[in-house]
Design an enzyme around this catalytic site. Structure first.
Site, PDB file in Angstrom:
ATOM      1  N   HIS A 545       0.808  -1.221   0.000  1.00 20.07           N
ATOM      2  CA  HIS A 545       0.000   0.000   0.000  1.00 20.07           C
ATOM      3  C   HIS A 545       0.843   1.274   0.000  1.00 20.07           C
ATOM      4  O   HIS A 545       0.633   2.158   0.819  1.00 20.07           O
ATOM      5  CB  HIS A 545      -0.908   0.025   1.242  1.00 20.07           C
ATOM      6  CG  HIS A 545      -1.894  -1.090   1.303  1.00 20.07           C
ATOM      7  ND1 HIS A 545      -2.441  -1.532   2.489  1.00 20.07           N
ATOM      8  CD2 HIS A 545      -2.430  -1.860   0.331  1.00 20.07           C
ATOM      9  CE1 HIS A 545      -3.280  -2.527   2.231  1.00 20.07           C
ATOM     10  NE2 HIS A 545      -3.291  -2.748   0.939  1.00 20.07           N
TER      11      HIS A 545
HETATM   12  C1  LIG Z   1      -0.281  -7.608  -4.384  1.00 19.61           C
HETATM   13  C2  LIG Z   1      -1.176  -6.468  -4.021  1.00 19.61           C
HETATM   14  C3  LIG Z   1      -2.278  -6.685  -3.195  1.00 19.61           C
HETATM   15  C4  LIG Z   1      -3.106  -5.634  -2.841  1.00 19.61           C
HETATM   16  N1  LIG Z   1      -4.256  -5.899  -2.164  1.00 19.61           N
HETATM   17  C5  LIG Z   1      -5.162  -4.906  -2.012  1.00 19.61           C
HETATM   18  C6  LIG Z   1      -6.462  -5.187  -1.503  1.00 19.61           C
HETATM   19  O1  LIG Z   1      -6.827  -6.347  -1.259  1.00 19.61           O
HETATM   20  N2  LIG Z   1      -7.313  -4.143  -1.311  1.00 19.61           N
HETATM   21  C7  LIG Z   1      -6.958  -2.860  -1.592  1.00 19.61           C
HETATM   22  O2  LIG Z   1      -7.745  -1.957  -1.355  1.00 19.61           O
HETATM   23  N3  LIG Z   1      -5.747  -2.576  -2.102  1.00 19.61           N
HETATM   24  C8  LIG Z   1      -4.860  -3.568  -2.355  1.00 19.61           C
HETATM   25  N4  LIG Z   1      -3.674  -3.289  -2.960  1.00 19.61           N
HETATM   26  C9  LIG Z   1      -3.357  -1.884  -3.281  1.00 19.61           C
HETATM   27  C10 LIG Z   1      -4.106  -1.310  -4.492  1.00 19.61           C
HETATM   28  O3  LIG Z   1      -4.200  -2.245  -5.528  1.00 19.61           O
HETATM   29  C11 LIG Z   1      -3.378  -0.042  -4.939  1.00 19.61           C
HETATM   30  O4  LIG Z   1      -3.383   0.880  -3.877  1.00 19.61           O
HETATM   31  C12 LIG Z   1      -4.013   0.632  -6.151  1.00 19.61           C
HETATM   32  O5  LIG Z   1      -4.035  -0.248  -7.249  1.00 19.61           O
HETATM   33  C13 LIG Z   1      -3.251   1.896  -6.504  1.00 19.61           C
HETATM   34  O6  LIG Z   1      -3.779   2.465  -7.666  1.00 19.61           O
HETATM   35  P1  LIG Z   1      -2.960   3.504  -8.539  1.00 19.61           P
HETATM   36  O7  LIG Z   1      -3.888   3.956  -9.601  1.00 19.61           O
HETATM   37  O8  LIG Z   1      -2.364   4.497  -7.641  1.00 19.61           O
HETATM   38  O9  LIG Z   1      -1.762   2.751  -9.111  1.00 19.61           O
HETATM   39  P2  LIG Z   1      -1.697   1.326  -9.969  1.00 19.61           P
HETATM   40  O10 LIG Z   1      -2.966   0.581  -9.841  1.00 19.61           O
HETATM   41  O11 LIG Z   1      -0.446   0.662  -9.555  1.00 19.61           O
HETATM   42  O12 LIG Z   1      -1.599   1.787 -11.486  1.00 19.61           O
HETATM   43  C14 LIG Z   1      -0.476   2.356 -12.077  1.00 19.61           C
HETATM   44  C15 LIG Z   1      -0.446   1.910 -13.530  1.00 19.61           C
HETATM   45  O13 LIG Z   1       0.473   2.711 -14.241  1.00 19.61           O
HETATM   46  C16 LIG Z   1       1.273   1.902 -15.077  1.00 19.61           C
HETATM   47  N5  LIG Z   1       2.550   2.605 -15.262  1.00 19.61           N
HETATM   48  C17 LIG Z   1       3.450   2.891 -14.299  1.00 19.61           C
HETATM   49  N6  LIG Z   1       4.483   3.588 -14.808  1.00 19.61           N
HETATM   50  C18 LIG Z   1       4.231   3.743 -16.129  1.00 19.61           C
HETATM   51  C19 LIG Z   1       4.924   4.381 -17.186  1.00 19.61           C
HETATM   52  N7  LIG Z   1       6.082   5.011 -16.975  1.00 19.61           N
HETATM   53  N8  LIG Z   1       4.381   4.331 -18.420  1.00 19.61           N
HETATM   54  C20 LIG Z   1       3.194   3.696 -18.631  1.00 19.61           C
HETATM   55  N9  LIG Z   1       2.492   3.082 -17.664  1.00 19.61           N
HETATM   56  C21 LIG Z   1       3.003   3.113 -16.416  1.00 19.61           C
HETATM   57  C22 LIG Z   1       1.400   0.615 -14.298  1.00 19.61           C
HETATM   58  O14 LIG Z   1       1.782  -0.463 -15.127  1.00 19.61           O
HETATM   59  C23 LIG Z   1       0.017   0.476 -13.691  1.00 19.61           C
HETATM   60  O15 LIG Z   1      -0.871  -0.223 -14.534  1.00 19.61           O
HETATM   61  C24 LIG Z   1      -2.813  -4.320  -3.300  1.00 19.61           C
HETATM   62  C25 LIG Z   1      -1.714  -4.106  -4.125  1.00 19.61           C
HETATM   63  C26 LIG Z   1      -0.918  -5.159  -4.511  1.00 19.61           C
HETATM   64  C27 LIG Z   1       0.238  -4.902  -5.427  1.00 19.61           C
END
Ligand SMILES: Cc1cc2nc3c(=O)[nH]c(=O)nc-3n(C[C@H](O)[C@H](O)[C@H](O)COP(=O)(O)OP(=O)(O)OC[C@H]3O[C@@H](n4cnc5c(N)ncnc54)[C@H](O)[C@@H]3O)c2cc1C
Ligand SMILES: *[C@@H]1O[C@H](CO)[C@@H](O)[C@H](O)[C@H]1NC(C)=O
Ligand SMILES: *[C@@H]1O[C@H](CO)[C@@H](O)[C@H](O)[C@H]1NC(C)=O
Ligand SMILES: *[C@@H]1O[C@H](CO)[C@@H](O)[C@H](O)[C@H]1NC(C)=O
Ligand SMILES: *[C@@H]1O[C@H](CO)[C@@H](O)[C@H](O)[C@H]1NC(C)=O
Ligand SMILES: *[C@@H]1O[C@H](CO)[C@@H](O)[C@H](O)[C@H]1NC(C)=O
Ligand SMILES: *[C@@H]1O[C@H](CO)[C@@H](O)[C@H](O)[C@H]1NC(C)=O
Ligand SMILES: *[C@@H]1O[C@H](CO)[C@@H](O)[C@H](O)[C@H]1NC(C)=O
Length: 609
Positions: A545
């Site tokens: 997280h």
């Molecule tokens: C193993 C795991 C288990 C988890 N379990 C839970 C849970 O059960 N419940 C919960 O609430 N949360 C959980 N989380 C946390 C939750 O999934 C994240 O907090 C959430 O997905 C964050 O969203 P985001 O949009 O900030 O980033 P992300 O969902 O990480 O999205 C970022 C995206 O940007 C892309 N990206 C990054 N850099 C670049 C670049 N330079 N060029 C192009 N694309 C790029 C990545 O590939 C990714 O697809 C978990 C996370 C993980 C990894």
């Protein structure tokens, strides 16, 4: 065709295709689990190297909005903003498409050892992660359409009302609890019997309980009641208590933001989605300090695209600060060390918060039924059973410790029923070193063991993201810095003490529950401060997280974006993802990120009008 024949025909074809489907899933599970056991995580973004190093830069034209990253936030933004037909959007994602395997929620630990995960580890740590190989905690990050939501545990948790009031108290207008509740409800299609007024129905994102329940879920609930926690809807009126898990699944299948949101928008002609595209730089006009577009690599070629209105960075709390710094937005001295020309001096990458987590393995004398893959696939196809659960996660509680530092809970305790751990994967999952990994593996009895995840919700210690170099092919350096502050050790100790008390309740005595102890920290019976601290510093990993690395607040000396999510000092550039959380959340981070994206989309829509 006579009706009778038609019915008969339908029946035969239906039966054959069901068994074909069952065979297909059984094979898929066998193949993909085997593959993940030998998969080696990458050490850099090698696949984009050739394209990045090519000299030619190709023109990719012009869009109104360019969104970097199709994760939780990016998928929601692309879906909501493409509702405006006259706005053209380019969504760039480094990973590929989702597949049938990641729709099976129970398989999430295996997806972490596939190209759906970036492959990060923390830097070697001095005060934490000491039982991990090379003292490095593993950092899982989704690299696929849906991002984290495509590989996570799908636990639906919003955090505490007060968390958002704390955001607002920093000077962020429009982010109080009352302001953000409608955005939580907007995404949601709730199928749970939660508190009235707190749940949305008819949104894109389905929430349900996973079924059937293990008797050990009820042991957990009964034991928690004995410790005086009430039974509650933790996403409702009151967060202190014990609950059944609300899960992001629909008829038993994962509800990633690719599936639940983006699929609704992909046919729109004003939205273009490009996968396997790594954004390497935000282009910024140096004179006007306005973002003009991005550079990216795909198919071994380098491209430049212009953004007529703005660039939105939604690359997640690790990659967003990396991309900002590569583009000249970050701490002045660090950028100088990296030989990157400065655009604006901002505390990008600072303020990294995580949730330290200890996995307690609890032996019981309950034996879970040994279900064959064929049978569990059969259940899955009907939306039920072990394959519909994230590693058998079933229940959770939130509570205060004696030394209350926040109004929300300090500790979250999550319980998983037997078969939560695959003995062959467990040490690798946490990156335990050989000594510790073997000590656990020897004693694991997957059919009898529960796993309790004890989570410290509001760490005071702060880590940081730094660049390893000015080359986007290199991974960033991730310094978690957990347990720097003694206060974190003290509060977490109290959380562990609670878990040991829970073990002594009548409910858990009935199943002869005992802690699996690997004798690393001396006598487990004493529960001394030294014992607890030793568990933390050696065995605690993270809750996956990370947040806070481009935090929201008014003062550019302390924060990176303002309360409209605009990067301080740079025009036409926003950050919308988990990086902007200025303070921690009393729970998991996916639903709060979705809320931020829903609100961010509304802010942008109101400005476009
Ligand atoms: C193993 C795991 C288990 C988890 N379990 C839970 C849970 O059960 N419940 C919960 O609430 N949360 C959980 N989380 C946390 C939750 O999934 C994240 O907090 C959430 O997905 C964050 O969203 P985001 O949009 O900030 O980033 P992300 O969902 O990480 O999205 C970022 C995206 O940007 C892309 N990206 C990054 N850099 C670049 C670049 N330079 N060029 C192009 N694309 C790029 C990545 O590939 C990714 O697809 C978990 C996370 C993980 C990894
Ligand atoms: C694993 O970590 C433990 C705890 O820090 C340490 O005692 C042990 O020597 C380490 N083993 C290896 C092989 O590094
Ligand atoms: C542990 O780390 C060392 C060096 O960092 C590496 O060579 C080894 O393969 C790692 N072992 C495991 C089990 O990951
Ligand atoms: C939990 O408590 C209820 C009410 O006392 C009881 O009926 C039930 O059998 C208990 N379940 C377990 C698994 O302990
Ligand atoms: C479960 O059943 C399978 C066969 O269906 C068998 O191979 C396996 O050993 C059993 N596992 C346990 C723990 O009993
Ligand atoms: C609680 O906090 C007080 C004051 O900060 C401290 O003296 C005490 O040791 C703490 N108690 C525990 C159990 O950590
Ligand atoms: C489990 O242990 C409890 C307490 O020792 C005992 O009463 C119960 O009979 C045991 N159950 C089984 C299935 O062994
Ligand atoms: C309870 O579990 C412990 C540890 O696994 C074991 O030594 C003991 O025999 C068990 N007691 C009963 C009554 O089953």
């Amino acid at each position: 065709m006579p009706l009778l024949f038609e019915v008969f025909f339908f029946f035969i074809v239906g039966a054959v295709s069901a068994s074909l489907t069952s065979d297909y899933y059984q094979q898929l599970i066998a193949q993909e689990t085997a593959k993940s056991l030998t998969y080696e995580l990458p050490k850099k973004n090698e696949e984009f190297k050739t394209g990045y190093e090519s000299n030619a830069i190709n023109d990719y034209g012009e869009y109104d909005l360019v969104i970097v990253g199709a994760g939780t936030a990016g998928c929601i933004l692309a879906t909501r903003l493409s509702e405006i037909a006259k706005i053209s959007i380019l969504l760039l994602e480094a990973g590929g498409e989702e597949n049938d395997f990641n729709q099976i929620l129970a398989m999430w630990p295996y997806n972490l050892f596939s190209d759906f995960n970036w492959g990060y580890f923390s830097t070697p740590q001095k005060r934490s992660c000491l039982g991990m190989n090379n003292s490095q905690c593993v950092i899982y990050r989704g690299k696929v359409i849906g991002g984290g939501s495509s590989i996570n545990g799908a636990m639906y948790v919003r955090g505490n009302c007060k968390d958002y009031d704390n955001w607002a108290a920093l000077g962020n207008r429009g982010w109080s609890c009352k302001d953000v509740l409608p955005y939580f409800k907007k995404s949601e299609n709730s199928q749970v019997d939660g508190d009235e007024g707190y749940h949305g129905i008819g949104g894109f994102w389905n929430i349900e309980y996973s079924l059937p329940e293990s008797p050990l879920l009820h042991t957990f609930i009964n034991g928690s009641l004995e410790t005086n926690l009430p039974f509650i809807d933790y996403n409702g009126r009151n967060q202190i208590g014990v609950s059944k898990l609300q899960s992001n699944i629909k008829r038993g299948r994962r509800q990633s933001f690719g599936t639940a949101f983006l699929n609704n928008a992909r046919k729109r002609s004003n939205l273009k989605v490009v996968t396997k595209a790594l954004v390497t730089k935000i282009t910024i006009d140096r004179r006007s300090k306005q973002a003009t577009g991005v550079e990216f690599v795909t198919n071994n070629k380098k491209f430049r695209v212009r953004a007529r209105k703005e660039v939105i960075v939604s690359a997640g709390a690790i990659n967003t600060p990396q991309l900002l710094m590569l583009s000249g937005i970050g701490p002045k001295n660090h950028l100088k060390d990296m030989k990157i020309p400065l655009v604006v001096d901002l505390p990008v990458g600072k303020n990294l918060m995580e949730h330290p987590v200890i996995n307690l393995i609890i032996h019981t004398n309950y034996t879970a039924p040994n279900i064959s893959t064929a049978e569990s696939v059969e259940q899955f196809l009907n939306g039920l059973g072990p394959l519909t659960k994230g590693a058998n996660l079933e229940g959770l509680s939130f509570f205060h410790t004696r030394n209350t530092s926040t109004e929300g809970p300090e500790i979250q305790l999550i319980t998983a029923s037997p078969y939560a751990v695959d003995a062959s994967l467990f040490p690798k999952l946490i990156n335990f070193n050989t000594t510790i990994g073997q000590a656990f593996s020897k004693q694991l009895q997957p059919q009898n063991d529960m796993v309790w995840y004890v989570v410290l919700l509001h760490e005071k210690s702060r880590g940081q993201i730094l660049l390893q170099s000015n080359n986007p092919i290199d991974f960033p350096n991730i310094d978690l810095n957990m347990f720097e502050e003694q206060d974190d050790v003290d509060v977490f100790s109290e959380g562990l003490e609670y878990a040991f008390r829970l073990l002594e309740t009548e409910a858990f005595k009935k199943v002869n529950a005992t802690l699996l102890d690997i004798s690393l920290c001396g006598d487990s019976g004493t529960h001394s401060k030294q014992y607890m601290e030793c568990l933390m510093r050696n065995l605690a990993g993270t809750g996956y997280h990370p947040i806070g690395t481009a935090a929201m607040g008014p003062d550019p000396r302390k924060f990176v974006v303002d309360d409209k999510l605009r990067v301080h000092g740079v025009g036409n550039l926003r950050v919308i993802d988990a990086s902007i959380f200025p303070l921690g959340i009393s729970g998991n981070t996916n639903a709060p990120t979705a809320m931020v994206a829903e609100k961010g989309a509304d802010i942008i829509k109101s400005e476009l009008k």
